[in-house]
Design an enzyme around this catalytic site. Structure first.
Site, PDB file in Angstrom:
ATOM      1  N   HIS A 227       1.059  -1.448   0.162  1.00  0.00           N
ATOM      2  CA  HIS A 227      -0.001   0.092   0.112  1.00  0.00           C
ATOM      3  C   HIS A 227       0.832   1.278  -0.025  1.00  0.00           C
ATOM      4  CE1 HIS A 227      -3.858  -1.919   0.342  1.00  0.00           C
ATOM      5  NE2 HIS A 227      -3.700  -2.502   1.423  1.00  0.00           N
ATOM      6  N   CYS A 277       0.015   2.920  -4.257  1.00  0.00           N
ATOM      7  CA  CYS A 277      -0.767   4.084  -4.533  1.00  0.00           C
ATOM      8  C   CYS A 277       0.397   5.331  -4.513  1.00  0.00           C
ATOM      9  CB  CYS A 277      -2.012   4.249  -3.916  1.00  0.00           C
ATOM     10  SG  CYS A 277      -3.195   3.291  -4.424  1.00  0.00           S
TER      11      CYS A 277
END
Length: 413
Positions: A227, A277
């Site tokens: 992430h 991301c």
């Protein structure tokens, strides 16, 4: 550091320890070359703010002649004006002098060797000229990439996150990891895979990699599958999360292998591939003519690698997860390839892996024997940009390129 500046710090140490906010200074001190990342990490390991402040001041006294004025500058920039004034009153006016310029040595550019080309029919119905028997040598045009093995490749694959981190597990990431492990082994790299690392463990692995002797190798690769989020930065945007929910800025990740901190990689390419991301925004794209759009491969199981943002106004259904000698500049020979544009989410299919890695794997497989890395990354950018998640959301990879030459991977035997 000059003796008079050292005495000023020593006379004011008690005030500095009492009032200094060291955490706000770290980025500036690293960026200005006063401290290295390892030195800052050691300061951060002190348990309290006072202990960190004390160690910072003590370590500062061991740095070069520009350390004191640069420290004053950082104090001003972070709003610690009273401390800056306190130290300035004990020292005569200081003018920062730029480093003495040296005569630039400009290499003589040699033309690229002429090689025979062959005509190839591509699936799109176009002819492409492909070089045959490309010359591999370290020249002005291309990096030396013929060591065997070529170098180390570290893959950090974070899949299962601690519940208290509030980050979802990254289904499909193991598919990405397996693809990249096999691909870089085929490119003659020594691949080391680490799974489900906390922030501290990520830093440990990067530090261990930087301490290896890379003198017999030509390249080093770091791949982060996790992430991600958006953070403030001076050079490279973004950060990746450890499974404990604590992040490591991409800027710090690259610092471990730069020419200053890893001497045996000086002048050699350091490649970073970030599947995470860059932030929480979702890109809906803009209208173009039908000729510009190719068929999309986005599936129904697409997820993102952003942190959860349940209050988002454009949230999807509940099943969609947000996820002095001759010298070179310190950040030279570094390329950071991001799966998505800074600030935006990166999409991952739970069945086939992420758009970015799936495309990168295929492009390397089909083109590494003929095309340089930057050209191949442009192909990745184009193909990923054609995908759509839920028939709506888009993704645009990109790179921060500080390479000085073309980079060609080794061809498979």
């Amino acid at each position: 550091m000059e003796e008079r500046h050292r005495k000023i710090l020593q006379r004011n140490r008690s005030n500095l320890v009492k009032d200094l906010d060291p955490s706000s200074l770290y980025d500036g001190l690293i960026e200005n070359g006063v401290f290295t990342q390892d030195m800052v990490d050691e300061i951060k390991s002190c348990a309290t703010r006072r202990e960190q402040a004390r160690k910072l001041v003590v370590d500062l006294e061991t740095r070069g002649s520009r350390a004191f004025p640069l420290f004053l500058q950082c104090l001003q920039e972070t709003g610690q004006h009273s401390l800056a004034e306190l130290l300035r009153n004990g020292a005569p006016a200081i003018q920062l002098q730029p480093a003495t310029p040296t005569q630039a040595v400009r290499p003589v550019l040699q033309p690229l060797p002429v090689c025979k080309c062959v005509t190839v029919w591509s699936p799109e119905g176009e002819y492409r000229l492909r070089p045959q028997g490309r010359t591999r040598r370290d020249s002005i045009q291309s990096y030396k990439m013929d060591a065997s093995p070529c170098g180390h490749c570290l893959i950090i694959n974070n899949v299962e996150f601690d519940p208290q981190s509030e980050l979802s597990n990254r289904r499909g990431s193991n598919i990405d990891c397996d693809k990249l492990e096999s691909r870089f082994k085929a490119l003659n790299f020594i691949v080391d895979v680490k799974t489900n690392l906390k922030q501290r463990q990520i830093k440990h692995e990067l530090s261990a990699l930087s301490k290896k002797d890379h003198s017999q190798y030509d390249c080093c690769v770091v791949i982060m599958l996790s992430h991600g989020t958006e953070v403030s930065h001076n050079r490279f945007p973004g950060a990746v999360y450890g499974v404990d929910g604590q992040h490591v800025p991409v800027q710090y990740i690259t610092n471990y292998l730069n020419g200053q901190h890893c001497p045996s990689l000086q002048g050699k390419p350091k490649l970073f591939f970030i599947q995470a991301c860059g932030g929480g925004e979702k890109d809906t794209g803009f209208e173009v003519s039908p000729d510009e759009v190719e068929p999309s491969i986005g599936g129904a199981d697409d997820q993102t690698d952003a942190i959860p943002t349940s209050s988002s106004s454009d949230s999807l259904s509940t099943s969609d997860e947000l996820d002095a000698r001759p010298t070179l500049p310190t950040p030279s020979d570094i390329l950071v390839s991001y799966s998505t544009f800074p600030g935006y989410v990166s999409w991952r299919d739970t069945q086939s892996g992420s758009w970015y890695v799936e495309t990168l794997y295929r492009i390397l497989d089909e083109n590494a024997s003929t095309d340089d890395l930057v050209t191949m990354l442009m192909m990745v950018n184009h193909e990923v940009s054609q995908n759509s998640a839920k028939g709506l959301y888009k993704q645009m990879p990109g790179s921060f390129n500080f390479l000085r030459k073309l980079l060609y991977f080794q061809s498979q035997a």
